[in-house]
Design an enzyme around this catalytic site. Structure first.
Site, PDB file in Angstrom:
ATOM      1  N   SER A 137     -54.651  52.823  54.088  1.00 32.26           N
ATOM      2  CA  SER A 137     -53.910  54.250  55.495  1.00 32.26           C
ATOM      3  C   SER A 137     -54.204  55.568  54.122  1.00 32.26           C
ATOM      4  CB  SER A 137     -52.428  53.224  54.801  1.00 32.26           C
ATOM      5  OG  SER A 137     -52.171  54.849  55.141  1.00 32.26           O
ATOM      6  N   TYR A 150     -46.043  50.258  49.332  1.00 31.33           N
ATOM      7  CA  TYR A 150     -46.587  50.392  50.391  1.00 31.33           C
ATOM      8  C   TYR A 150     -47.781  51.165  50.183  1.00 31.33           C
ATOM      9  CZ  TYR A 150     -48.557  50.328  54.937  1.00 31.33           C
ATOM     10  OH  TYR A 150     -49.698  50.888  55.543  1.00 31.33           O
TER      11      TYR A 150
HETATM   12  N1  NAP Z   1     -49.849  51.060  62.194  1.00 29.99           N
HETATM   13  C1  NAP Z   1     -50.220  51.630  61.642  1.00 29.99           C
HETATM   14  O1  NAP Z   1     -49.369  53.101  61.660  1.00 29.99           O
HETATM   15  C2  NAP Z   1     -51.158  51.921  60.273  1.00 29.99           C
HETATM   16  C3  NAP Z   1     -51.889  52.778  59.737  1.00 29.99           C
HETATM   17  C4  NAP Z   1     -52.333  52.891  58.309  1.00 29.99           C
HETATM   18  C5  NAP Z   1     -52.285  51.564  57.467  1.00 29.99           C
HETATM   19  N2  NAP Z   1     -52.682  50.338  58.503  1.00 29.99           N
HETATM   20  C6  NAP Z   1     -52.548  49.297  58.141  1.00 29.99           C
HETATM   21  O2  NAP Z   1     -53.464  48.251  59.239  1.00 29.99           O
HETATM   22  C7  NAP Z   1     -53.133  47.125  58.575  1.00 29.99           C
HETATM   23  C8  NAP Z   1     -52.777  46.976  60.481  1.00 29.99           C
HETATM   24  O3  NAP Z   1     -51.991  46.618  60.572  1.00 29.99           O
HETATM   25  P1  NAP Z   1     -51.043  46.932  61.785  1.00 29.99           P
HETATM   26  O4  NAP Z   1     -50.446  47.963  62.277  1.00 29.99           O
HETATM   27  O5  NAP Z   1     -52.540  46.461  62.907  1.00 29.99           O
HETATM   28  O6  NAP Z   1     -49.797  46.090  62.028  1.00 29.99           O
HETATM   29  P2  NAP Z   1     -49.816  44.763  62.950  1.00 29.99           P
HETATM   30  O7  NAP Z   1     -49.980  44.859  64.678  1.00 29.99           O
HETATM   31  O8  NAP Z   1     -47.957  44.662  62.521  1.00 29.99           O
HETATM   32  O9  NAP Z   1     -50.251  43.132  62.340  1.00 29.99           O
HETATM   33  C9  NAP Z   1     -49.936  42.733  61.456  1.00 29.99           C
HETATM   34  C10 NAP Z   1     -51.368  41.509  61.365  1.00 29.99           C
HETATM   35  O10 NAP Z   1     -51.255  40.851  60.025  1.00 29.99           O
HETATM   36  C11 NAP Z   1     -51.093  39.788  60.317  1.00 29.99           C
HETATM   37  N3  NAP Z   1     -50.047  39.299  58.730  1.00 29.99           N
HETATM   38  C12 NAP Z   1     -48.883  39.843  58.299  1.00 29.99           C
HETATM   39  N4  NAP Z   1     -48.354  39.469  57.508  1.00 29.99           N
HETATM   40  C13 NAP Z   1     -49.370  38.219  57.339  1.00 29.99           C
HETATM   41  C14 NAP Z   1     -49.229  37.111  55.957  1.00 29.99           C
HETATM   42  N5  NAP Z   1     -48.921  36.980  55.260  1.00 29.99           N
HETATM   43  N6  NAP Z   1     -50.896  36.322  56.124  1.00 29.99           N
HETATM   44  C15 NAP Z   1     -51.789  36.611  57.023  1.00 29.99           C
HETATM   45  N7  NAP Z   1     -51.886  37.337  58.059  1.00 29.99           N
HETATM   46  C16 NAP Z   1     -50.516  38.634  58.342  1.00 29.99           C
HETATM   47  C17 NAP Z   1     -49.914  39.884  61.398  1.00 29.99           C
HETATM   48  O11 NAP Z   1     -50.512  38.500  62.394  1.00 29.99           O
HETATM   49  P3  NAP Z   1     -48.953  37.207  61.443  1.00 29.99           P
HETATM   50  O12 NAP Z   1     -47.282  37.580  61.889  1.00 29.99           O
HETATM   51  O13 NAP Z   1     -49.660  36.379  62.957  1.00 29.99           O
HETATM   52  O14 NAP Z   1     -49.602  37.001  60.486  1.00 29.99           O
HETATM   53  C18 NAP Z   1     -51.065  40.316  62.400  1.00 29.99           C
HETATM   54  O15 NAP Z   1     -52.136  39.643  62.811  1.00 29.99           O
HETATM   55  C19 NAP Z   1     -52.641  46.594  57.676  1.00 29.99           C
HETATM   56  O16 NAP Z   1     -52.668  46.707  56.209  1.00 29.99           O
HETATM   57  C20 NAP Z   1     -51.648  48.282  57.806  1.00 29.99           C
HETATM   58  O17 NAP Z   1     -50.791  48.320  56.010  1.00 29.99           O
HETATM   59  C21 NAP Z   1     -51.606  50.529  59.484  1.00 29.99           C
END
Ligand code: NAP
Length: 259
Positions: A137, A150
């Site tokens: 991130s 985080y």
């Molecule tokens: N969205 C943003 O603004 C943003 C910005 C920078 C970086 N990121 C990074 O992008 C990545 C994806 O985030 P996202 O924004 O797409 O979030 P999201 O929509 O909440 O999706 C998160 C995914 O991770 C899975 N997950 C969560 N906890 C888990 C666990 N303990 N074991 C296995 N799977 C797990 C969830 O599925 P289940 O709940 O079914 O397990 C879901 O598939 C993350 O690493 C986040 O830090 C996001």
């Protein structure tokens, strides 16, 4: 057929990776905790794109879940691409919030990607090809009150990816630290104040993030991938500000917001 494993494949950026890679003809191993959502996605992608899909249910924040996925990866024929994407976010000062989610965050954002890289790499290196995308991130370049753990886990993942690249680049394996900015996904669902505080122009789309990442990996681009022009400018400016000053500016910004 090339084969990819994506963690956190059921929502947001992970789901967009699954769709983009299925379109590119990858067979997919999809990992997350919710079996129902995994199976629905696996069926949908197999039917639409005629690829093989395998849903693996696992909680990667648990020692058991992480080790069972690592053991299965090590026993498989080599992966062409590993996407360490699963993650979550919290808000609140460390001394005011429950500790267990913070420990889980360290295990999910740092331990699990490191462990899965270690499981997948021997076969990739042996074969002289493969790719790893660690979803970090832009927050990894920042620090300030409210989400220190985080930011620190993402700083680890970026640094880990930069180092790993130096170990495996000459063996034909590409490593990327994908550093998105604010992206519309489910991660902020429990944090309506974040959606309110961050201006609309700073938010991007998950499918755009994923296309930028895959294009950069495909053309053997730099290890750090910051998708989108606005985020690139923000990142460049951030990295020009001395580290100590970044924290001071964040505290002032929070005070001005009254939080
Ligand atoms: N969205 C943003 O603004 C943003 C910005 C920078 C970086 N990121 C990074 O992008 C990545 C994806 O985030 P996202 O924004 O797409 O979030 P999201 O929509 O909440 O999706 C998160 C995914 O991770 C899975 N997950 C969560 N906890 C888990 C666990 N303990 N074991 C296995 N799977 C797990 C969830 O599925 P289940 O709940 O079914 O397990 C879901 O598939 C993350 O690493 C986040 O830090 C996001």
């Amino acid at each position: 057929m090339p084969r990819a494993l994506i963690t956190g494949a059921t929502a947001g950026i992970g789901r967009s990776f699954a769709v983009a890679l299925a379109r590119r003809g990858f067979d997919l191993i999809l990992v997350a905790r919710s079996t129902e959502r995994l199976e629905a996605l696996a069926h949908e992608l197999a039917a639409q794109h005629h690829v093989a899909t395998e849903p693996w249910t696992a909680d990667l924040a648990s020692d058991e879940g992480r080790e069972s996925v690592a053991a299965r990866v090590a026993a498989l024929p080599p992966l062409d691409l590993l996407v360490n994407n699963a993650g979550f976010a919290t808000t609140g000062k460390l001394h005011k919030i429950p500790i267990e989610p913070q420990l889980a965050m360290l295990r999910l954002h740092a331990l699990a990607p490191m462990r899965l890289c270690a499981a997948a790499l021997p076969r990739m290196v042996e074969r002289g090809t493969g790719g790893i995308i660690n979803v970090s991130s832009i927050a990894g370049f920042l620090f300030g009150p409210g989400n220190v753990n985080y930011s620190a886990t993402k700083a680890f993942l970026t640094s880990f990816s930069l180092g790993l690249d130096t170990e495996v680049r000459n063996a034909g394996v590409r490593v990327q630290a994908l550093c998105p900015g604010f992206t519309h996904t489910e991660i902020h669902d429990e944090m309506p104040h974040v959606k309110r505080q961050i201006p609309a122009w700073l938010w991007g789309r998950a499918d755009h993030v994923v296309e930028a990442s895959l294009r950069q990996l495909e053309r053997h681009g730099p290890v750090i991938c910051v998708p989108g022009l606005r985020n690139k400018i923000l990142w460049r400016v951030l990295t020009l500000i001395p580290r100590g000053l970044r924290g001071t500016l964040a505290v002032r910004r929070r005070r001005a917001q009254g939080s």
